[in-house]
Design a protein around this motif. Sequence first.
Motif, short mmCIF file in Angstrom:
data_model
loop_
_atom_site.label_atom_id
_atom_site.label_comp_id
_atom_site.label_asym_id
_atom_site.label_seq_id
_atom_site.Cartn_x
_atom_site.Cartn_y
_atom_site.Cartn_z
N VAL A 104 -1.65 8.49 -10.34
CA VAL A 104 -1.48 9.93 -10.55
C VAL A 104 -1.48 10.57 -9.17
CG1 VAL A 104 -2.40 12.03 -11.56
CG2 VAL A 104 -2.61 9.86 -12.79
N VAL A 105 -0.40 11.26 -8.84
CA VAL A 105 -0.25 11.85 -7.51
C VAL A 105 -0.02 13.35 -7.65
CG1 VAL A 105 0.60 9.73 -6.47
CG2 VAL A 105 2.22 11.31 -7.49
N ARG A 106 -0.57 14.11 -6.68
CA ARG A 106 -0.47 15.57 -6.69
C ARG A 106 0.10 16.04 -5.36
NH1 ARG A 106 -3.38 18.38 -10.41
NH2 ARG A 106 -3.54 20.14 -8.97
N PRO A 107 1.01 17.03 -5.41
CA PRO A 107 1.58 17.56 -4.16
C PRO A 107 0.56 18.38 -3.40
CG PRO A 107 2.36 18.86 -6.02
CD PRO A 107 1.57 17.72 -6.60
N LYS A 108 0.76 18.46 -2.09
CA LYS A 108 -0.10 19.30 -1.27
C LYS A 108 0.06 20.76 -1.71
CE LYS A 108 -1.27 20.43 3.51
NZ LYS A 108 -0.96 20.21 4.95
N GLY A 109 -1.05 21.45 -1.88
CA GLY A 109 -1.02 22.83 -2.35
C GLY A 109 -1.12 22.96 -3.84
N THR A 112 0.87 -1.18 0.00
CA THR A 112 0.00 0.00 0.00
C THR A 112 0.90 1.23 0.00
OG1 THR A 112 -1.68 -1.19 1.27
CG2 THR A 112 -1.85 1.22 1.21
N PRO A 113 1.22 1.75 -1.18
CA PRO A 113 2.21 2.85 -1.25
C PRO A 113 1.62 4.21 -0.90
CG PRO A 113 1.49 2.28 -3.45
CD PRO A 113 0.79 1.32 -2.52
N HIS A 114 2.49 5.04 -0.33
CA HIS A 114 2.18 6.44 -0.06
C HIS A 114 3.32 7.26 -0.63
CE1 HIS A 114 -0.92 4.95 2.68
NE2 HIS A 114 0.01 4.12 3.15
N PHE A 115 2.99 8.40 -1.21
CA PHE A 115 3.98 9.14 -2.00
C PHE A 115 4.28 10.50 -1.36
CE2 PHE A 115 1.79 6.24 -4.82
CZ PHE A 115 2.82 5.70 -5.59
N ALA A 116 5.54 10.89 -1.49
CA ALA A 116 5.98 12.21 -1.05
C ALA A 116 7.21 12.57 -1.89
CB ALA A 116 6.32 12.22 0.43
N SER A 117 7.62 13.82 -1.80
CA SER A 117 8.83 14.25 -2.51
C SER A 117 9.92 14.56 -1.49
CB SER A 117 8.55 15.47 -3.38
OG SER A 117 8.13 16.55 -2.58
N ARG A 118 11.14 14.57 -2.00
CA ARG A 118 12.29 14.89 -1.16
C ARG A 118 13.30 15.65 -2.00
NH1 ARG A 118 17.25 12.80 -0.61
NH2 ARG A 118 16.81 10.92 -1.81
N ASN A 165 5.22 16.86 2.84
CA ASN A 165 3.92 16.33 3.23
C ASN A 165 3.48 15.30 2.18
OD1 ASN A 165 3.59 17.93 5.54
ND2 ASN A 165 2.90 19.66 4.30
N TRP A 166 2.58 14.43 2.60
CA TRP A 166 2.14 13.37 1.69
C TRP A 166 1.41 13.95 0.49
CZ3 TRP A 166 4.76 9.37 2.64
CH2 TRP A 166 5.05 8.97 3.95
N TRP A 167 1.73 13.38 -0.68
CA TRP A 167 1.03 13.76 -1.90
C TRP A 167 -0.31 13.01 -1.95
CZ3 TRP A 167 4.19 14.99 -6.85
CH2 TRP A 167 5.28 15.81 -6.52
N THR A 168 -1.26 13.59 -2.65
CA THR A 168 -2.58 12.99 -2.78
C THR A 168 -2.63 12.06 -3.99
OG1 THR A 168 -3.59 14.96 -1.81
CG2 THR A 168 -5.05 13.46 -3.02
#
Length: 554
Positions: A511-516, A478-484, A491-494
């Motif tokens: 398809v993932v979107r950054p917070k904001g 169950t993956p969760h995505f973020a950037s570094r 913060n976690w991407w949606t």
Amino acid sequence: MTLIATISLFIGTRSAWTQAMLSHPPVAGVISVCYAGILVSGVLVLTVRSRRALARVDAVVLVLAVTLLVCGYWLNHAGTDEGVLTAQAANEILHGRPVYGQPWPWLFGTPKSGLTKTMYGGADLTYGYPPLTAMLAAPVHAVLHSTAAATVVTTGALIAGAVGLWLLLPVPWRSAATAVCLGFGFLPNYARSGYPAIVALALLVPVVVRWPATGAGGRLGRNGVLRAVCLGAACGAQQLAWFLTPFLLIGLYAVRRGELGARPATAVLARFAGIAALTWVAVNAYCAAQDFSAWLHGMLLPLTQKAILHGQGLMGISYYFTDGSSRLDYYSYASMLLLAGLLAATVLFVRRLGTALTVLPWLAFYLATRSQDGYYLMMTPLWLAAAATVPPSALASAWEPRIPRIPRIPHIPRLTGRPAKAVLAAALVTPALLCAGIAAASPPPLDMTLTAHLTDSARPAVSSVTVRAVNTTGTALTPHFASRTGHSASNWWTITAGPTTLAPHSTAVYVVRPKGGHRALPTSTDQYMYLIAVTGSPMTITTASLGNAAHPPG
């Protein structure tokens, strides 16, 4: 030593003076006077001729260090996430409300209030420290009504710990206490941030100074009882004290058994540990009675929360230098095995390792998934306390179990003496190193291909990323995505498209979107942004490059 302590007071003083000149000129004036004091002290260190005069200079340097600490606190006392959480816990105690198991999301809306993200795609919004610091801050909060209620307690604890260590150390070592506790700047920063570990440190100082004398002659006495109370209270202030405690108990038992024999030593240790345990129970009784399950979960939270990777330890191989690992749990196994191996080594070789007893516990954190430098440096004054007051002669008669003779194997020479001990010591830490090697060498669980979608703006920014992910393992993830971009994750991407769970050996498009709605790419050609995908059970991480403004993927 006095000269080094004097020089160490310069660290951070200029930035404090610059800030004070903008907002608090009287504080800047005090700092300027401290500059004069530092210069005069430097002259006196090199010109006085008697030990008594040099001891007086030591006291002057300590006063200057405390003054600079108070000035720094006056300028910066808002605290970070630890201080904010502790102040909120103090407020809850003050009003008779439960402390543990209560999420406080509104506390994390400022840049200084860092958020501890978990590998399950969430964040820790609850209080996860023992209650003593919050209890001490509660009456202060009744007056100040702000985060300063916590930071004033931790700053006061650092001053008390520094002065206490200064008084307890032999005279030639006293200025070292000033430098380590107050001069280099890192501990004052943690105190101003409101870290409960500073309270634990101050309480551990009298426990560690001349620790082999505890229970000498078979009697704890007033000093022994006080040390036991301080140890229990330290364990009730922050979990780092828990890791020092077994090493200390092993050392005490070995020293007392070497002096008194097995049964009297066991009796002394039982009384010491019993008083410490009762103190710990007394500190925790109120919160445990409110909600035992929530209290227990809060006590163990730093060990069970599976926080996202962070720190300077070995886990950086999988986080920063490779594409990830499918066996991050093995870092945790390695940390626990190393701690167990070091405890066993302390039992077997206490005469040699006893002088390093205050340093050994923190080695295990280097292999953990959370291996921040704060876990190492916040307890460094205890290293000094042991170095100055626990010479090897204090452990010369400590009991060590006899190592059994290994049956002779034909055609292989028998190891005896130091070579045999060296082989045994290596064997104790080998399982930990093997686990760490498995974690570092394991490939990432996902094969990710990225296509970044950029915004139409002067500075290129990522509005969304299409991720083609292939699960190369035999476990559903169950993956969760973020950037570094640097060392910390965003913060976690949606996830706007794609399955929640990716079946074994299957492929999916996310398809993932950054917070904001957007995240700017680095403009420097030598800086890159990375997309990470993490899972909590099992703990895994996969990293793929998003490039920079000059070289975005896709």
